[in-house]
Design a protein around this motif. Structure first.
Motif, short mmCIF file in Angstrom:
data_model
loop_
_atom_site.label_atom_id
_atom_site.label_comp_id
_atom_site.label_asym_id
_atom_site.label_seq_id
_atom_site.Cartn_x
_atom_site.Cartn_y
_atom_site.Cartn_z
N LEU A 181 -0.25 15.27 -12.92
CA LEU A 181 -1.33 14.84 -12.04
C LEU A 181 -1.71 13.39 -12.35
O LEU A 181 -1.91 12.59 -11.44
CB LEU A 181 -2.55 15.76 -12.20
CG LEU A 181 -3.76 15.44 -11.32
CD1 LEU A 181 -3.37 15.57 -9.85
CD2 LEU A 181 -4.90 16.37 -11.64
N GLN A 212 0.88 11.07 -10.98
CA GLN A 212 0.79 10.97 -9.53
C GLN A 212 -0.34 10.04 -9.12
O GLN A 212 -0.19 9.24 -8.22
CB GLN A 212 0.57 12.36 -8.92
CG GLN A 212 0.52 12.34 -7.41
CD GLN A 212 0.32 13.72 -6.83
OE1 GLN A 212 0.09 14.67 -7.54
NE2 GLN A 212 0.40 13.81 -5.53
N THR A 213 -1.48 10.12 -9.77
CA THR A 213 -2.62 9.31 -9.37
C THR A 213 -2.51 7.88 -9.86
O THR A 213 -3.17 7.02 -9.33
CB THR A 213 -3.94 9.93 -9.87
OG1 THR A 213 -3.88 10.03 -11.29
CG2 THR A 213 -4.20 11.26 -9.24
N ALA A 270 -4.66 6.35 -4.23
CA ALA A 270 -4.91 7.10 -5.45
C ALA A 270 -4.69 8.60 -5.25
O ALA A 270 -4.33 9.30 -6.18
CB ALA A 270 -6.34 6.85 -5.94
N GLN A 271 -4.90 9.09 -4.03
CA GLN A 271 -4.78 10.53 -3.76
C GLN A 271 -3.36 11.00 -3.53
O GLN A 271 -3.00 12.09 -3.90
CB GLN A 271 -5.61 10.90 -2.53
CG GLN A 271 -7.09 10.82 -2.76
CD GLN A 271 -7.87 11.07 -1.49
OE1 GLN A 271 -7.31 11.20 -0.41
NE2 GLN A 271 -9.18 11.14 -1.62
N ASP A 272 -2.53 10.17 -2.89
CA ASP A 272 -1.23 10.67 -2.44
C ASP A 272 -0.15 9.66 -2.77
O ASP A 272 -0.17 8.53 -2.30
CB ASP A 272 -1.27 10.92 -0.93
CG ASP A 272 -0.05 11.67 -0.44
OD1 ASP A 272 0.07 11.81 0.77
OD2 ASP A 272 0.77 12.11 -1.25
N SER A 273 0.85 10.08 -3.54
CA SER A 273 1.95 9.18 -3.87
C SER A 273 3.12 9.33 -2.90
O SER A 273 4.08 8.58 -2.97
CB SER A 273 2.42 9.43 -5.30
OG SER A 273 2.89 10.75 -5.43
N GLN A 302 -11.19 2.41 1.30
CA GLN A 302 -10.45 3.48 1.98
C GLN A 302 -8.98 3.47 1.58
O GLN A 302 -8.40 4.51 1.26
CB GLN A 302 -10.56 3.32 3.50
CG GLN A 302 -9.75 4.36 4.26
CD GLN A 302 -9.50 3.99 5.71
OE1 GLN A 302 -9.76 2.87 6.13
NE2 GLN A 302 -8.99 4.94 6.47
N THR A 334 -8.53 4.57 -2.10
CA THR A 334 -8.71 6.02 -2.21
C THR A 334 -7.48 6.74 -1.69
O THR A 334 -7.00 7.69 -2.31
CB THR A 334 -9.96 6.46 -1.43
OG1 THR A 334 -11.09 5.75 -1.92
CG2 THR A 334 -10.19 7.95 -1.55
N LEU A 335 -6.94 6.28 -0.59
CA LEU A 335 -5.74 6.88 -0.01
C LEU A 335 -4.55 6.77 -0.96
O LEU A 335 -3.83 7.74 -1.19
CB LEU A 335 -5.42 6.20 1.32
CG LEU A 335 -4.20 6.68 2.08
CD1 LEU A 335 -4.45 8.08 2.63
CD2 LEU A 335 -3.88 5.73 3.20
#
Length: 149
Positions: free
Chosen positions: A20, A23-24, A53-56, A47, A50-51
Motif C-alpha cells: 500500500l 502504491q501511494t 496519491a490514490q491510484d497508481s 485535486q 489527491t488523484l
C-alpha cells in the motif's frame, strides 16, 4: 501454533502495508514538485495530487475538473492539457552533481502562433535563472562555421 499464526499474520500485515505504501508513493516526487509550482490553481493542484496519491494505475487521458486534462504521468514527469491550445509538462531531471532533482516546467501554446517557455525550479520551488542552466545559441555560434572572407 499460536506463535506461528501470529507471525504469519504480522508478516501478511507488513507485506500489505509495504504494498500500500509503495502504491501511494509511486508519484511522490512528482506530487511534491507539483505542489511547489504555480502550474495550476491551488484547487486543481490539490485535486490532481489527491488523484495521483490514490491510484497508481490511471486510465489516460483523464478529464479533470475546471477544464484540464491529464495526458501522461510517470514517476518523473507529468503532462497536462491546460486549455484547448495549451499544454504544460512538469519534468524532474537528475542533477549531474548528484544534488537531487531539478524541476522543469515546459509550457506550450499552439495558437495563434506556436510558442513555448521553459522554467527551472529549485528543490524548494524557487525560480532559477535559465541562463545558468541553459545556454541559448548566439549569432557567433552560427557564423563560426561559415568561411567568410
Amino acid at each position: 501454533m499460536k506463535q506461528l499464526r501470529a507471525l504469519l499474520f504480522t508478516t501478511l500485515l507488513l507485506v500489505s502495508s509495504l504494498a500500500l505504501n509503495a502504491q501511494t508513493t509511486k508519484y511522490a516526487a512528482i506530487i511534491k514538485a507539483l505542489g511547489q509550482t504555480e502550474l495550476l490553481d491551488e484547487d486543481r493542484r490539490t485535486q490532481l495530487a489527491t488523484l495521483l496519491a490514490q491510484d497508481s494505475a490511471l486510465s489516460l487521458p483523464m478529464e479533470l475538473d475546471l477544464g484540464a486534462k491529464l495526458l501522461a504521468v510517470s514517476e518523473h514527469s507529468l503532462r497536462l492539457q491546460t486549455s484547448p491550445v495549451g499544454t504544460a509538462e512538469l519534468r524532474l531531471l537528475q542533477l549531474t552533481s548528484g544534488q537531487g532533482l531539478l524541476t522543469t516546467l515546459i509550457e506550450t501554446v499552439s495558437s495563434p502562433q506556436v510558442d513555448a517557455r521553459i522554467s527551472f525550479l529549485s528543490a524548494s520551488g524557487e525560480a532559477l535563472p535559465s541562463t545558468t542552466l541553459l545556454r541559448l545559441p548566439s549569432s557567433e555560434d552560427f557564423l563560426r562555421g561559415l568561411q567568410l572572407p
